[in-house]
Design a protein around this motif. Structure first.
Motif, mmCIF file in Angstrom:
data_model
loop_
_atom_site.group_PDB
_atom_site.id
_atom_site.type_symbol
_atom_site.label_atom_id
_atom_site.label_comp_id
_atom_site.label_asym_id
_atom_site.label_seq_id
_atom_site.Cartn_x
_atom_site.Cartn_y
_atom_site.Cartn_z
ATOM 1 N N LEU A 46 -22.700 -64.091 -52.101
ATOM 2 C CA LEU A 46 -23.791 -63.820 -51.158
ATOM 3 C C LEU A 46 -24.114 -62.326 -51.115
ATOM 4 N N GLY A 56 -27.969 -61.050 -52.367
ATOM 5 C CA GLY A 56 -28.842 -60.309 -51.475
ATOM 6 C C GLY A 56 -30.252 -60.863 -51.459
ATOM 7 N N LYS A 57 -31.218 -59.963 -51.676
ATOM 8 C CA LYS A 57 -32.624 -60.345 -51.563
ATOM 9 C C LYS A 57 -33.093 -61.223 -52.723
ATOM 10 N N LEU A 95 -32.017 -63.926 -53.623
ATOM 11 C CA LEU A 95 -31.660 -65.322 -53.413
ATOM 12 C C LEU A 95 -32.842 -66.268 -53.541
ATOM 13 N N GLN A 96 -33.943 -65.914 -52.877
ATOM 14 C CA GLN A 96 -35.104 -66.827 -52.878
ATOM 15 C C GLN A 96 -35.691 -67.004 -54.278
ATOM 16 N N ALA A 101 -21.653 -69.598 -50.832
ATOM 17 C CA ALA A 101 -23.110 -69.460 -50.860
ATOM 18 C C ALA A 101 -23.634 -69.617 -52.280
ATOM 19 N N VAL A 158 -23.393 -73.252 -53.279
ATOM 20 C CA VAL A 158 -24.426 -74.066 -52.610
ATOM 21 C C VAL A 158 -25.782 -73.836 -53.270
ATOM 22 N N LEU A 159 -26.040 -72.593 -53.679
ATOM 23 C CA LEU A 159 -27.307 -72.278 -54.352
ATOM 24 C C LEU A 159 -27.469 -73.144 -55.600
ATOM 25 N N ARG A 178 -27.703 -77.033 -54.781
ATOM 26 C CA ARG A 178 -29.013 -77.492 -54.307
ATOM 27 C C ARG A 178 -30.016 -77.544 -55.449
#
Lengths: 378, 260
Positions: A33, A37-38, A40-41, A69, A72-73, A76
């Motif tokens: 995680l 950082g940014k 992720l999206q 994290a 999970v990324l 999903r």
């Protein structure tokens, strides 16, 4: 510091075609995680695109670090299952094992369709509950007072005197300031009007009756409700949160006798004194303004005051003080004892206590005005 | 002391609360990936030392550095980055009493503003499973929970952002022995998966023996010993003699002789 840098270097996706001609996606770097950082999206969208191809061979052996994290990324992106072709480090195996066994989140509580009926209905029941609780508490206090009359050694003098000091002596400053300013404002405005009719002398009647009978008691009561009422509620509420109330119960010390009664008695004694003080200061403020505005001498003002304000008004004001003081303490303690052991309830209880106290003060004032409409006015 | 291998460096630290002196000249380094345990009697300043490391207290003298930079006098952004890399388990849990269990764990994730709700849901469920809390408790409020559950949920919240540095203040106090063992196993598992640095304050010799790489003993405002468990146990000091060589301490140390 190679290791330090390594843990901060983010994840890298590389698409290659393997020896067998099948598409491969190798992922290297840190999949945590903090490292993502940014990114992720956008990364999530990229992985979703890649996962659309079920034949893609995922190679995660180059991933240095992976946390929940990161797992999970990927999970999903894969649509909550393992992809057909997956290679990963043994220590990361456990992360995905856990994800496979992840329990379903709890179902959200469905909204009640009957809320237009239940919400006002519950409000009525709540009001009824408050009323009965208040009556029970006052009855308990009455029983306690009768008991204490028979056992004077058990009267909690120390608590009463501490409360007297806190609610009475420490309130003198603020009530004096507010009273003085209100006296000045009232006197200034009234004298302007009276001057038009040449009725300067009646400033004493107006100030005397309005302050002694009405403004002094109400001002003092509202200030004390905000000041002492909130502190009483908060004190009892925190005692609930920290289980001090329960500790008192198991020691056999009743709440009403040791916590509520001293507060009600102390405020019943302190309040008329604060009313007297506020009225006196407000009259002084009015007198000063009248002197400046109308040139009315202090001596004349003071000598005329007893003639135009019947003594009954003073007793009425003090009586209001006693009743309001005891009502404020009772309501504050009632709300304090109802607080549940969480911070939100503490805030809500304190707000409700102050709002209710002030409303009740106004109601008491109105009742006094109606009942004693023939007393003290010529 | 800008060496990257030190996660925390405490130099010449003095702590005073009014006239009461808590720490006198404490020097301490925590290496990356190790478990350092602080021991000491009640009121010896273990919690105060942890609070210093977290920047919750201001040192009267001396400096505390975390990840190579001083805790005090940082830019807001840097400080936030540092805070996101640390997880803290407070002595009494410090769960937000106005939020449900689920929202308590989700709060730090939501504050990041990079995770979407779906990911947060999965992560919260993972963390709850990690601390073995049943899903049906997720919607309950902290006031309705037992002490042991509060502790485990507080750990789940501390681990919410998968921190590199974890502070545990009395992690096993108030847990029954079985849960306490489970807790120790949980920490051991976490350490195999992540490079986790842990600073722990504890009274429990069993937890201490099972987890710590190094031990720091505090007594009467000073640090009386710092080193591996074997080194600390062999230090001659009245407090250490009392702490490790009491009835309980002796038994546990004997059972774990291979560790020494």
């Amino acid at each position: 510091m190679p290791e330090n840098e390594g843990s901060n270097s983010s994840i890298v996706l590389r698409r290659v075609t393997g020896d067998d001609g099948a598409p491969r996606l190798t992922i290297t770097g840190s999949c945590t995680l903090a490292a993502l950082g940014k990114r992720l999206q956008p990364l999530s969208a990229e992985l979703n695109n890649e996962a659309a191809n079920p034949e893609l061979r995922w190679d995660l052996t180059g991933v240095r670090q992976m946390d929940d994290a990161g797992a999970v990324l990927l999970w999903r992106a894969w649509g909550n299952q393992r992809p057909r072709h997956l290679r990963l480090r043994r220590e990361h195996e456990r992360l995905f094992d856990r994800l496979e066994k992840i329990p379903a989140p709890p179902a959200p509580v469905p909204r009640d369709l009957l809320w237009p009926i239940t919400v006002p209905g519950n409000a009525v029941f709540l009001l009824w509950e408050h009323l009965t609780c208040l009556i029970i508490l006052s009855g308990q206090l009455l029983l306690d007072s009768i008991y204490l009359a028979g056992h004077p050694a058990q009267i909690p003098w120390r608590e009463i005197s501490a409360n007297l000091y806190r609610t009475g002596a420490q309130a003198l400053g603020i009530t004096a300031l507010v009273g003085f300013l209100i006296g000045i404002v009232l006197s200034y405005l009234s004298s302007k009007q009276l001057q038009m009719f040449g009725a300067d002398i009646f400033i004493i009647n107006i100030l005397g009756i309005s302050i002694v009978r009405e403004l002094g008691p109400v001002l003092a009561a509202i200030l004390v409700a905000g000041r002492s009422g909130s502190s009483m509620t908060a004190q009892l509420g925190v005692m609930r949160v920290t289980e001090e109330l329960d500790a008192l119960t198991v020691m056999g010390i009743p709440h009403s006798l040791r916590l509520v009664l001293p507060k009600v008695m102390a405020l019943g004694i302190a309040m008329p004194l604060v009313v007297l003080w506020t009225s006196a200061i407000a009259l002084i403020g009015g007198m000063v303004a009248a002197e400046i505005q109308l040139g009315l001498g202090y001596q004349f003002f003071l000598s005329k005051l007893p003639d135009v304000v019947p003594l009954a008004n003073l007793w009425l004001g003090l009586g209001k003080g006693v009743v309001c003081g005891m009502a404020i303490a009772l309501i504050s303690c009632h709300f304090g004892l109802r607080i549940k052991s969480n911070t939100e309830s503490l805030g809500e209880g304190t707000t409700n206590s102050v709002v209710t106290s002030i409303t009740v003060v106004i109601i008491i004032d109105a009742i006094f005005a109606v009942v004693f409409s023939n007393v003290g006015i010529r | 002391m800008t060496n990257g291998n030190y996660v925390i460096a405490v130099e010449g630290l003095y702590t005073r609360f009014g006239r009461h002196v808590v720490h006198e000249n404490i020097n301490l380094c925590v290496r990356r990936g190790e478990v350092l345990t602080l021991v000491g009697g009640s009121g010896s300043g273990k919690t105060a030392l942890i609070r210093q490391m977290l920047g919750l207290e201001t040192p009267a003298q001396g400096t505390v550095r975390i990840f190579g930079e001083p805790v005090h006098g940082r830019q807001h952004k840097q400080l936030q980055y540092m805070r996101n890399r640390c997880g803290v388990l407070f002595q009494k849990g410090a769960l937000f009493s106005a939020l449900s269990v689920y929202d308590n764990i989700a709060l730090p994730m939501r504050e990041l503003r990079t995770l979407d709700e779906g990911m947060i849901r999965n992560l919260v469920m993972l963390k709850l499973k990690m601390v073995e809390i049943d899903t049906k408790h997720a919607i309950r409020m902290p006031a309705e929970l037992s002490g042991g559950m509060i502790k485990r949920i507080a750990l789940a919240r501390a681990m919410a952002l998968d921190p590199e540095l974890l502070f545990l203040d009395e992690p096993t106090a108030g847990l029954d022995p079985e849960l306490s063992d489970g807790f120790v196993k949980l920490i051991q598992t976490l350490r195999t998966e992540l490079t986790l640095t842990i600073v722990m304050a504890t009274h429990d010799v069993e937890t201490l023996v099972a987890l710590s790489d190094r031990v720091a003993a505090l007594d009467e405002q000073r640090m009386v010993a710092l080193g591996t468990l074997r080194e600390v146990v062999n230090t001659r000091h009245p407090f250490i003699a009392k702490f490790f060589c009491g009835e309980r301490g002796k038994k546990i140390l004997e059972n774990n002789r291979y560790n020494l």
